[in-house]
Design an enzyme around this catalytic site. Structure first.
Site, short mmCIF file in Angstrom:
data_model
loop_
_atom_site.label_atom_id
_atom_site.label_comp_id
_atom_site.label_asym_id
_atom_site.label_seq_id
_atom_site.Cartn_x
_atom_site.Cartn_y
_atom_site.Cartn_z
N ASP A 82 19.26 12.25 -16.11
CA ASP A 82 18.83 13.20 -17.13
C ASP A 82 18.59 14.53 -16.42
O ASP A 82 18.68 14.61 -15.20
CB ASP A 82 17.58 12.69 -17.86
CG ASP A 82 16.40 12.52 -16.94
OD1 ASP A 82 15.31 12.15 -17.42
OD2 ASP A 82 16.55 12.72 -15.71
N ASP A 107 19.70 4.74 -23.82
CA ASP A 107 18.83 4.38 -22.70
C ASP A 107 17.41 4.32 -23.22
O ASP A 107 17.08 5.03 -24.17
CB ASP A 107 18.91 5.43 -21.59
CG ASP A 107 18.01 6.63 -21.88
OD1 ASP A 107 18.43 7.52 -22.67
OD2 ASP A 107 16.86 6.65 -21.38
N CYS A 148 18.49 -17.86 -24.99
CA CYS A 148 18.86 -16.96 -23.90
C CYS A 148 19.30 -17.75 -22.68
O CYS A 148 18.63 -18.71 -22.28
CB CYS A 148 17.67 -16.06 -23.55
SG CYS A 148 18.01 -14.89 -22.22
N CYS A 170 19.65 -16.41 -19.62
CA CYS A 170 19.40 -15.63 -18.41
C CYS A 170 18.74 -16.47 -17.33
O CYS A 170 18.25 -17.58 -17.59
CB CYS A 170 18.56 -14.39 -18.71
SG CYS A 170 16.78 -14.66 -18.81
N CYS A 202 15.16 -17.61 -18.37
CA CYS A 202 15.05 -18.63 -19.42
C CYS A 202 15.64 -19.96 -19.00
O CYS A 202 15.27 -21.01 -19.50
CB CYS A 202 15.70 -18.11 -20.70
SG CYS A 202 14.75 -16.75 -21.42
N HIS A 251 14.31 -10.85 -17.81
CA HIS A 251 14.64 -11.39 -19.13
C HIS A 251 14.92 -10.28 -20.14
O HIS A 251 15.92 -10.33 -20.86
CB HIS A 251 13.54 -12.29 -19.69
CG HIS A 251 13.76 -12.55 -21.15
ND1 HIS A 251 14.75 -13.39 -21.62
CD2 HIS A 251 13.22 -11.96 -22.25
CE1 HIS A 251 14.78 -13.34 -22.95
NE2 HIS A 251 13.86 -12.49 -23.37
#
Lengths: 396, 396
Positions: free
Chosen positions: A73, A307, A345, A347, A350, A376
């Site tokens: 930014d 974002d 999930c 991931c 999880c 997560h």
């Protein structure tokens, strides 16, 4: 979207790596999550460790060992949000460092200089992020400044972008132990952006999966500067802002000045009105959003990039985003819950840890708490966008 | 050393996972570092989240998703070190929780109950860790208590160890993405310990490398209780303590009451005098040590197991252990140092990140700082011990 450091499939959610680190997450785990582009904050990195140091170290990619894409930014937002005492003039903004109170001055030219020194793939024009609420005349004056600064940003950027510190031919030190790890793709020198009909997502190609570490050749490759639409919540000012920026012909456009306290209906309204005014064949980026259902909604409207610190910041406060909605892992009711945070999930968190354990980590103020919660939430956000890209509707 | 949850090659250094987490390190990264056994602190876990909760969740291994071995201390040390106001009687110790001031009572029986409920592979006898300095009569009285408590610990443990909460046949939820990840080995029901001549290290076998996740069968497998030698810095008391414990016939022995403020020469002396009094065909564990050069030294003397918070705690303060000695990563001189923390280290941190970046993370108080520093220090310690095991002398 083909950037010097990575090929990005859009719509994309970009994790925020404020001070050169996505908080609590080692870069190789970011890679495992398949994050392709992250944010760096110009304001923070300018103050510490400093853009000149980072330039000398070969740029932010090398410094933080992130070989994929980085968007910075402009520093504008933090200059305004982190500094009560600031002095705005047509030249730029005088402000004091929140770290040590020292005096600094940010201008469009200086912001460009810092972002070029950092070596981001995408830099953002230096704008004034109009506060909310703002009356019409305030938004008008703010927009006038932003437009002047957009022009100055572009002028300085075009003149100096070749000074980005990417080695022309350099082998990045890190060896990813995983063949499927980070990688560099050489593909053209300009920002290449392929639009697709939401119903027919771009095919993931061999080229952009399983990117490998290797020798990088940045010869001729340049960073891109995006313009930012401001104008407060006023339709006509937003229109004017969009049109003037398009005249300046940026390679991509962002809608700024949202998520500044306005009600969500207003956010949606401004996006709905402004998006069609921006060229659909260039990346369109809404800054600072949002909740999982928001990012799905905006992606469906045609937003290519977003974002937000939300997934990462909320994680550190114990707020987890799941297919069943939000949950506060600190809650006593999870104390003996053997199930994963999100039963749907897949991931790394999880698949391995129970809600009871995550709750314990938070209660015990263990550093691992922030690590796992963040992993997560990022996985959830990235998977949410992946599904959007695959045309599957994800309800938040 | 074959434990119910893992095969351990000795000499071994055991990372400390105080409250069910080796601070800042996700379990799969501990596995990547090839840690085979970690410590859990009975005192902390008893207070939060509680041993009954952990028992109900299937034990500490399941709760924290650590399928390899766990050793729990007895809680004795923290009861004394974290509590100014405590009341010792022959029965046990009355103390107040450092968390909320509530009253609690620890006895040998209660400590055994907690450790059995946690389901550690190795439990420690409940002892009184004699403070330093302590005059002879104080050390004498303390030892008398410890010996009585050792006997009571053993009696209760033997009577109740079968109550450990390991599922007789359970498939652990976590899936290691890496085939070489954690694993369970079935090998007998008793603690099997193979001694080797330091010059001829035990061959790593196919069996204990690349352990795989899979169905666990704990039928018949039991945890072990180790005795702890006390006696302050008095040679005769230490002798008496060792002899009396050996009479009680524990499957392993620890030397406690060291690293309590005594000079290093005294630590060494006590180890040198006490070690030969403990059976060499059983694991001999020195608790709470040490610096890298210390653990090498003690391993050469015949010590099989050691634990210490040093690598992990120092990491969070920016102190890194390297082949070139200790370095304080906060130091300004590293601000632009492109090299790795340790040029001779092949860990995931040294392969990827520069000293400059590590320094920046600390200066910016980024959570990733603790993660990376800890990963390196643990890698350094574990690699140090691995080299010792391979008969290569490692100078610290």
């Amino acid at each position: 979207m083909t950037l010097p450091h990575a090929v990005i499939e859009t719509p994309v959610f970009m994790p925020v790596g404020t001070a050169g680190s996505v908080k609590a997450v080692p870069q190789h785990l970011l890679e495992e999550l398949d994050a392709r582009i992250i944010l760096g904050n110009t304001y923070h990195l300018y103050l510490r460790p400093g853009h000149e140091l980072i330039r000398r170290m070969g740029g932010l990619h090398r410094f933080m060992s992130w070989p994929r894409a980085i968007l910075t930014d402009s520093g504008g937002f933090q200059v305004f949000s982190l500094n009560e005492l600031r002095k705005v003039s047509e030249d730029g903004v005088e402000f004091r460092s929140h770290l040590d109170g020292s005096s600094h001055f940010f201008s469009p030219e200086h912001s460009m200089e810092v972002q070029i020194a950092l070596g981001s793939d995408i830099a953002m024009a230096f704008d004034e992020c109009t506060e909310y609420p703002a009356d019409y005349s305030r938004a008008r004056r703010s927009l006038d400044l932003t437009l002047k600064w957009a022009s100055r940003s572009k002028e300085h950027f075009e003149k100096h972008k070749h000074e980005r510190p990417w080695d022309e031919s350099a082998e990045l030190r890190a060896q990813s132990s995983d063949e499927q790890g980070a990688g560099i793709r050489e593909q053209g020198t300009e920002l290449a952006f392929e639009t697709t009909d939401m119903g027919h997502p771009a095919e993931p190609t061999q080229a952009n999966r399983g990117l490998k570490w290797g020798t990088v050749d940045f010869e001729g490759k340049m960073p891109s500067l995006f313009g930012i639409v401001q104008g407060g919540m006023y339709k006509d000012l937003r229109r004017e802002s969009a049109e003037r920026l398009v005249e300046m012909d940026f390679p991509g456009y962002a809608i700024g000045g949202l998520s500044v306290g306005e009600p969500r209906e207003l956010t949606r309204e401004v996006i709905a009105e402004t998006l069609p005014l921006l060229p659909a064949d260039k990346p369109r980026y809404v800054m600072g959003v949002g909740y999982p259902d928001e990012i799905v909604e905006y992606a469906a409207m045609g937003v290519d990039m977003m974002d937000c610190v939300l997934p990462t910041r909320a994680a550190r406060h114990g707020l987890l985003f799941t297919s069943e909605g939000r949950l506060n892992i600190k809650n006593k009711k999870f104390a003996q819950d053997e199930g994963p945070a999100d039963p749907e999930c897949g991931c790394m968190v999880c698949r391995r840890y129970s809600r009871a354990y995550l709750r314990h980590l938070m209660a015990a103020q263990e550093p691992l708490s922030g690590v796992l919660n963040t992993l997560h939430n990022l996985a959830f956000y990235l998977e949410t966008m992946r599904k959007v890209r695959e045309g599957i509707e994800q309800s938040a």
